[in-house]
Design a protein around this motif. Sequence first.
Motif, short mmCIF file in Angstrom:
data_model
loop_
_atom_site.label_atom_id
_atom_site.label_comp_id
_atom_site.label_asym_id
_atom_site.label_seq_id
_atom_site.Cartn_x
_atom_site.Cartn_y
_atom_site.Cartn_z
N ARG A 1 -5.13 1.85 -4.46
CA ARG A 1 -4.79 1.59 -2.98
C ARG A 1 -5.21 0.35 -2.43
N ASP B 1 0.66 -1.24 0.12
CA ASP B 1 0.19 0.09 0.11
C ASP B 1 1.05 1.09 0.06
N ARG C 1 2.08 1.82 -3.51
CA ARG C 1 1.06 2.29 -4.40
C ARG C 1 0.58 3.61 -4.08
N ALA C 2 0.99 4.18 -2.80
CA ALA C 2 0.27 5.33 -2.61
C ALA C 2 1.48 6.32 -3.12
#
Length: 93
Positions: free
Chosen positions: A35, A25, A28-29
């Motif tokens: 997310r 995560d 991805r952020a």
Amino acid sequence: MSVELYIAGLWLVINMIAFALMGSDKRRAVRNKRRISERRLWLFAWLFGAVGAWAGMVQWRHKTKHASFRIGLPLLSVIQCGLLIVLYWSLLR
């Protein structure tokens, strides 16, 4: 295989998944990608993966501004470790 070893293995796998989800995560952020929902992160934390999620939070400095994660994961980790200790001692009887 003994029950204790099975429970320990299951606990380890769930915590590794929770740890990896926090790292994924975070990546991805940073990359502005789709997310992982907080609901899913909490699901794995509640499934006895709180230690792994907390370790992932600290390792990648992810979700540290959210009070629910900053306070909730350590608290949930202590509760889950206590429950595992009680379960372990009750299986030894």
